[in-house]
Design an enzyme around this catalytic site. Sequence first.
Site, mmCIF file in Angstrom:
data_model
loop_
_atom_site.group_PDB
_atom_site.id
_atom_site.type_symbol
_atom_site.label_atom_id
_atom_site.label_comp_id
_atom_site.label_asym_id
_atom_site.label_seq_id
_atom_site.Cartn_x
_atom_site.Cartn_y
_atom_site.Cartn_z
ATOM 1 N N GLY A 22 0.821 -1.203 0.000
ATOM 2 C CA GLY A 22 0.000 0.000 0.000
ATOM 3 C C GLY A 22 0.850 1.245 0.000
ATOM 4 O O GLY A 22 2.067 1.200 -0.203
ATOM 5 N N GLY A 25 2.934 1.086 3.633
ATOM 6 C CA GLY A 25 3.606 -0.116 4.098
ATOM 7 C C GLY A 25 3.331 -1.330 3.245
ATOM 8 O O GLY A 25 2.564 -1.291 2.281
ATOM 9 N N LYS A 42 3.854 -6.420 9.107
ATOM 10 C CA LYS A 42 3.610 -5.166 8.392
ATOM 11 C C LYS A 42 4.879 -4.320 8.501
ATOM 12 O O LYS A 42 5.344 -4.039 9.617
ATOM 13 C CB LYS A 42 2.412 -4.433 9.004
ATOM 14 N N ASP A 136 -11.793 2.661 11.316
ATOM 15 C CA ASP A 136 -11.849 2.136 9.942
ATOM 16 C C ASP A 136 -12.562 0.788 9.897
ATOM 17 O O ASP A 136 -12.086 -0.159 9.275
ATOM 18 C CB ASP A 136 -10.439 2.021 9.369
#
Length: 389
Positions: A22, A25, A42, A136
């Site tokens: 993305g 990351g 990650k 989110d």
Amino acid sequence: MIPARGSVLDGRFELLGRLATGGMGEVWRARDLEGENEVAVKVLRVEFAGQQQFLDRFAAEARNAQGLDHPGIARLHQHGEVDGLAYLAMELVDGEALSDLLRRRGTLTETETLDILQQSADALEIAHRAHVVHRDIKPGNILLTPGGRVRLIDFGISVGAGQQAITAPGMVMGTAQYLPPEQAMGNSATALGDIYALGVVAYECLAGRRPFTGGNQADIALAHVTETIPRLPDEVSDGVAHLITDMLAKDPAQRPATAGIVARRAADLRSRATSAPGHLPRRGGHQRRSDWTANRPRGVREATSRAPSEPQTRPSFVQQPPKTVASRNGVPRRVAIAVALGVVILVALVTVLALALGGLGESGGATNGVELKASIAMTDRDGTIERVG
């Protein structure tokens, strides 16, 4: 250090393969050499190595996730930094994202929806008690395991109590299709916003579409503020419709006060619904977990954290006609809000230009020609909207 297959982070996590990339990351499947089990790691993208604002984002995610102990939340094993590259090592969940299930099936049954709603709300209650707001909640961040369990993932833009702001004052972060009205207007994120977003998810599970749409992310955010919730399909029971409508109240004070209350109401409705045709029966006095893994592609394994701006396909549907609501001074409320948002976005664009000229990028990086940068980012890839207010 440049992350690559075979690289070992901190002498412990051997990278096996990239799962997602993305704007900020990458997410890798990795082997924990101490425990000999696989994890999801990650890692900050190389071009942002050593940049404090990105290191702060990873540190904030780690702080917010590490204290959350609940079977409905993917566990954080370790976090650290190697050569300026921050990383998070997390539980690798064997499961399918709810977004993928909805693409495959279109809609879910009431029992399945209530099961997902109950488990998600239970997990959110733990986060909220720890004063962590996810910010989110969406189908892509809800994983469903073959055993019928729900796992919430990706606390990448979560905010904790007393946490120092990483973004500019008034910035809105989230995904436009699930953005609470109060956040669309620039107010601070609260636990009640997570409840709203979960209500959007439940609506989508039953209707096969999201309640609000628009030509771009700003239109969608505006619809959350001004539009009436479209009626759910007639086959949705009154009790379930009332719960979802309560969760989607424009006024946060009118929503269920806690995620725990949502979980209890969902459990009660599910208990009453399981004997109805088309729903899963009760066995031995216990509710069976939903069999949402039927017809699931074999070998599906999801990382516990999606990389920022990971592509997700959004279903298309007809935009609801706008309703005009008059304000006290006679000016249509939609017009007033649109003007306000226009001013906000203009300010944001000026800020972006200033930051770009100064060489700064808050959520920078480019993916498929869409540059996620500085204080405003509206993309058609995953619906993420950031703006300065």
